[in-house]
Design a protein around this motif. Structure first.
Motif, PDB file in Angstrom:
ATOM      1  N   LEU A   1       0.843  -1.188   0.000  1.00  0.00           N
ATOM      2  CA  LEU A   1       0.000   0.000   0.000  1.00  0.00           C
ATOM      3  C   LEU A   1       0.881   1.241   0.000  1.00  0.00           C
ATOM      4  O   LEU A   1       1.690   1.428   0.920  1.00  0.00           O
ATOM      5  N   ASP A   2       0.760   2.034  -1.051  1.00  0.00           N
ATOM      6  CA  ASP A   2       1.445   3.323  -1.110  1.00  0.00           C
ATOM      7  C   ASP A   2       0.543   4.405  -0.539  1.00  0.00           C
ATOM      8  O   ASP A   2      -0.685   4.279  -0.558  1.00  0.00           O
ATOM      9  N   ARG A   3       1.175   5.456  -0.064  1.00  0.00           N
ATOM     10  CA  ARG A   3       0.427   6.595   0.460  1.00  0.00           C
ATOM     11  C   ARG A   3       0.565   7.785  -0.479  1.00  0.00           C
ATOM     12  O   ARG A   3       1.669   8.109  -0.922  1.00  0.00           O
ATOM     13  N   GLN A   4      -0.566   8.424  -0.745  1.00  0.00           N
ATOM     14  CA  GLN A   4      -0.550   9.660  -1.518  1.00  0.00           C
ATOM     15  C   GLN A   4      -1.416  10.677  -0.786  1.00  0.00           C
ATOM     16  O   GLN A   4      -2.590  10.428  -0.524  1.00  0.00           O
ATOM     17  N   GLY A   5      -0.820  11.815  -0.475  1.00  0.00           N
ATOM     18  CA  GLY A   5      -1.525  12.825   0.300  1.00  0.00           C
ATOM     19  C   GLY A   5      -2.535  13.596  -0.520  1.00  0.00           C
ATOM     20  O   GLY A   5      -2.385  13.800  -1.726  1.00  0.00           O
ATOM     21  N   ILE A   6      -3.584  14.058   0.165  1.00  0.00           N
ATOM     22  CA  ILE A   6      -4.608  14.919  -0.415  1.00  0.00           C
ATOM     23  C   ILE A   6      -4.542  16.238   0.338  1.00  0.00           C
ATOM     24  O   ILE A   6      -4.750  16.271   1.556  1.00  0.00           O
ATOM     25  N   TYR A   7      -4.240  17.307  -0.379  1.00  0.00           N
ATOM     26  CA  TYR A   7      -3.956  18.596   0.239  1.00  0.00           C
ATOM     27  C   TYR A   7      -5.064  19.585  -0.081  1.00  0.00           C
ATOM     28  O   TYR A   7      -5.494  19.703  -1.233  1.00  0.00           O
ATOM     29  N   SER A   8      -5.505  20.296   0.960  1.00  0.00           N
ATOM     30  CA  SER A   8      -6.484  21.358   0.742  1.00  0.00           C
ATOM     31  C   SER A   8      -5.753  22.647   0.397  1.00  0.00           C
ATOM     32  O   SER A   8      -4.526  22.740   0.512  1.00  0.00           O
ATOM     33  N   ALA A   9      -6.533  23.641  -0.006  1.00  0.00           N
ATOM     34  CA  ALA A   9      -5.921  24.901  -0.435  1.00  0.00           C
ATOM     35  C   ALA A   9      -5.295  25.662   0.723  1.00  0.00           C
ATOM     36  O   ALA A   9      -4.377  26.457   0.523  1.00  0.00           O
ATOM     37  N   ALA A  10      -5.754  25.406   1.947  1.00  0.00           N
ATOM     38  CA  ALA A  10      -5.295  26.207   3.086  1.00  0.00           C
ATOM     39  C   ALA A  10      -4.282  25.492   3.961  1.00  0.00           C
ATOM     40  O   ALA A  10      -3.710  26.102   4.868  1.00  0.00           O
ATOM     41  N   GLU A  11      -4.008  24.204   3.743  1.00  0.00           N
ATOM     42  CA  GLU A  11      -3.146  23.438   4.625  1.00  0.00           C
ATOM     43  C   GLU A  11      -1.875  22.998   3.903  1.00  0.00           C
ATOM     44  O   GLU A  11      -1.904  22.650   2.723  1.00  0.00           O
ATOM     45  N   ALA A  12      -0.777  23.026   4.653  1.00  0.00           N
ATOM     46  CA  ALA A  12       0.492  22.564   4.092  1.00  0.00           C
ATOM     47  C   ALA A  12       0.684  21.066   4.313  1.00  0.00           C
ATOM     48  O   ALA A  12       1.506  20.448   3.644  1.00  0.00           O
TER      49      ALA A  12
END
Length: 637
Positions: A412-423
């Motif tokens: 299982l690989d991890r891929q982040g999901i980023y919002s416009a306001a969070e680093a």
């Protein structure tokens, strides 16, 4: 009904306290009035005796004439006239009262006769009433009547307050977007006019949302769908082909261009309506064919040419697909003006990283070569993509996947999901990966279709889900986890029961940190069948997401019916969206369809800053792709 119970209890205690205070106050007031009246009686008797007393007379005949009657009228028990040493007159009881008898004693001095005193012994006020059964019964009846009225009043209050609280409860569910969890009937709410008005507004809102969904489908259909035959147009096909070329999970795919050369002759002789009818029939035939291939699609490439794309396909399979196409199109009902219909197919296989225009030029070159050969035939632009080079073969896949499942070697690989306001990523998607015999890493898009062919899809999803639940319970986890499951597994009763059993063992707050993703294509095909399984997962606390949105033009009514938390755009809509106004229009339509819900839109496949800037301006909540970070590989144990 916590508020109603508290309110009714408070009102009950207040009324009981008030009634008790009134009863006590009334009793004390009546008793004081009785004491005052008795004292006035005593003063009147003493005054009369004082005026009529004759010290010289021993028998006091004048008093004996009227005093006994007066004593009896005023209920005097004992009356005596005496001084410090001697008792001059006595009337009433001769024996002293018993110790348990209640009496009141008054001593008064005779003002006209120095040294003489009058002693009167009387029953206390209301003595006979206090000891009367009728009086006690009447008082008890009055108290019971008060309580009965109180209970009826409280029942009425409870009914009205419960209805108001039910109305308030429905309002909260509407505000929270959880109206599907409503358990009471709106007919129980009060005020009824407000409840009926809310019912009407909700019905209008549902109809508006359906209309919005139809309008959204209409907008995307006019952007990506051919108006005449109802399949994808050239813009739609170019988007999908470009997404396939940029998908690292795709090992190989095939493109077939199918040309009906006699269409122009039919349009000229019989009219465009007859030509469109022939195209529609051909589209229906081709649609039945591509359903046999997971992820395949068809589109109208030019006026008389169809484009068919088959993912995870090598040249030998593409040739077989071309033969199937020819066999189907020969069954078309051709007009009589066409004596020998000509159907030509040009095909090419491609891999990840090739250029869009190059693939289309190779397919068009193969199509022209097929036409030059004459007759019904096909021509393949060979690149050497064989089963050996792409590692296909059902027996080989069954052996490979069976061994990996037995060894619990699914990665299982991890891929982040980023919002416009969070680093930092607000959520992380777990992507399934495996290694083949040569050690090459294969993405889920490559081996999941083969797992379905081999009958190992449920076992694979079960293994992925177990590893995801293990990661969910990791104490170091700081973000929400998202995992993809196939629609076929969710619809499988055995798998769904197993999944619910595994999830129900975890606390609800922990399950709220888990997102289960399904593909839009599967949701569109099994819309009604998925309602109950997905609602069960939602009731357990899981979040729901639909990915690959925009890959096909389907109704988005499922957004509301499934109570989705996330909508993930397909990379074909995201790719170069800053340069494609039609893609921006489609995304705006999807975003508008999510208005009024808590559904958040996530863009998948963001690779450039220009794309992300455009998506943020459109209103996309978060993004996922190599623009933000490269996935960090790890194996969950």
């Amino acid at each position: 009904m916590k508020f109603t119970n508290q309110f009714i209890t408070t009102i009950t205690l207040c009324v009981l306290a008030a009634v008790l205070m009134v009863l006590i106050g009334a009793g004390l007031s009546f008793y004081q009035m009785g004491i005052a009246y008795q004292q006035r009686q005593v003063d009147a008797v003493v005054r009369m005796v004082d005026e009529s007393w004759q010290p010289e007379s021993t028998a006091q005949p004048n008093i004996d004439r009227w005093l006994p009657a007066l004593l009896d009228t005023n209920e005097l028990i004992v009356f005596t006239v005496h001084d410090q040493h001697k008792e001059y007159y006595r009337s009433g009881l001769t024996q002293p009262l018993a110790s348990d008898e209640i009496s009141e004693q008054y001593d008064r001095a005779l003002t006209s006769h120095d040294g003489l005193f009058v002693r009167l012994v009387l029953r206390p006020p209301f003595y006979h009433i206090d000891h009367s059964l009728a009086a006690v019964s009447g008082l008890t009846g009055a108290i019971m009547l008060v309580f009965a009225g109180l209970l009826l009043s409280l029942r009425w209050f409870r009914r009205q307050l419960r209805g108001a609280e039910l109305l308030e409860q429905r309002g909260r569910l509407i505000l929270d977007g959880r109206l599907s969890m409503l358990q009471h009937s709106p007919k129980e709410e009060w005020p009824q006019a407000a409840s009926r008005a809310l019912d009407k507004l909700m019905a209008d809102l549902r109809e508006a949302r359906k209309e919005r969904s139809r309008f959204d489908t209409f907008i995307r259909a006019n952007v990506f769908v051919d108006r005449n035959i109802g399949i994808g147009n050239r813009v739609f096909f170019d988007n999908r082909l470009e997404a396939a070329l940029n998908d690292s999970a795709s090992q190989s795919a095939a493109l077939l261009l199918v040309e009906l050369q006699d269409l122009e002759h039919i349009n000229h002789k019989l009219g465009h309506d007859r030509g469109d009818e022939l195209l529609s029939s051909a589209s229906v035939y081709l649609g039945h064919l591509i359903r046999r291939y997971p992820g395949a699609l068809q589109a109208r490439y030019t006026g008389n040419t169809f484009a068919l794309m088959f993912p995870n396909t090598v040249e030998s399979e593409a040739q077989e697909a071309a033969r199937q196409v020819l066999k189907l199109l020969r069954r078309l009902h051709w007009p009589d003006v066409v004596k020998e219909p000509a159907v030509y197919i040009g095909g090419v296989c491609f891999r990840f990283g090739e250029q869009l225009h190059q693939i289309e030029e190779e397919a068009e070159l193969a199509l022209r070569s097929a036409a030059l050969q004459g007759g019904d035939g096909y021509f393949m632009y060979y690149k050497g993509l064989t089963e050996e080079s792409s590692g296909k073969g059902t027996v080989r896949w069954r052996t490979l996947l069976g061994r990996l499942l037995e060894q619990d070697a699914i990665l299982l690989d991890r891929q982040g999901i980023y919002s416009a306001a969070e680093a930092t990523p607000e959520s992380i998607e777990l992507l399934a990966r495996i290694h083949d015999e040569q050690g090459r890493e294969l993405a889920a898009g490559h081996f999941l279709p083969m797992a379905e062919k081999c009958g190992l899809l449920q076992d694979l999803d079960r293994c992925i889900m177990l590893q995801s639940l293990t990661a969910l319970q990791d104490a170091d986890r700081k973000a929400v986890l998202a995992v993809n499951l196939s629609v076929a597994s969710i619809l499988n009763r055995s798998f769904h029961r197993w999944l619910v059993f595994e999830l129900i063992q975890l606390p609800r707050p922990l399950l709220h940190e888990l997102v289960i993703e399904l593909s839009e294509a599967g949701v569109g095909r099994h819309f009604l069948e998925l309602v109950k399984p997905l609602r069960a997962l939602k009731a357990l606390g899981c979040r729901l997401a639909v990915d690959h949105v925009g890959q096909d033009v389907v109704s988005t009514q499922y957004i509301k019916d499934y109570d989705l938390d996330y909508l993930k755009l397909h990379s074909s809509l995201v790719r170069d969206i800053d340069k494609k106004s039609v893609n921006q229009m489609a995304v705006r339509s999807l975003l508008g369809n999510c208005m009024g819900n808590h559904t958040r839109v996530i863009a998948v496949g963001v690779e450039t800053e220009a794309e992300w800037t455009c998506l943020k301006q459109l209103g996309v909540h978060a993004g996922q792709g190599y623009y933000f970070s490269c996935p960090e590989r790890f194996q969950l144990t």
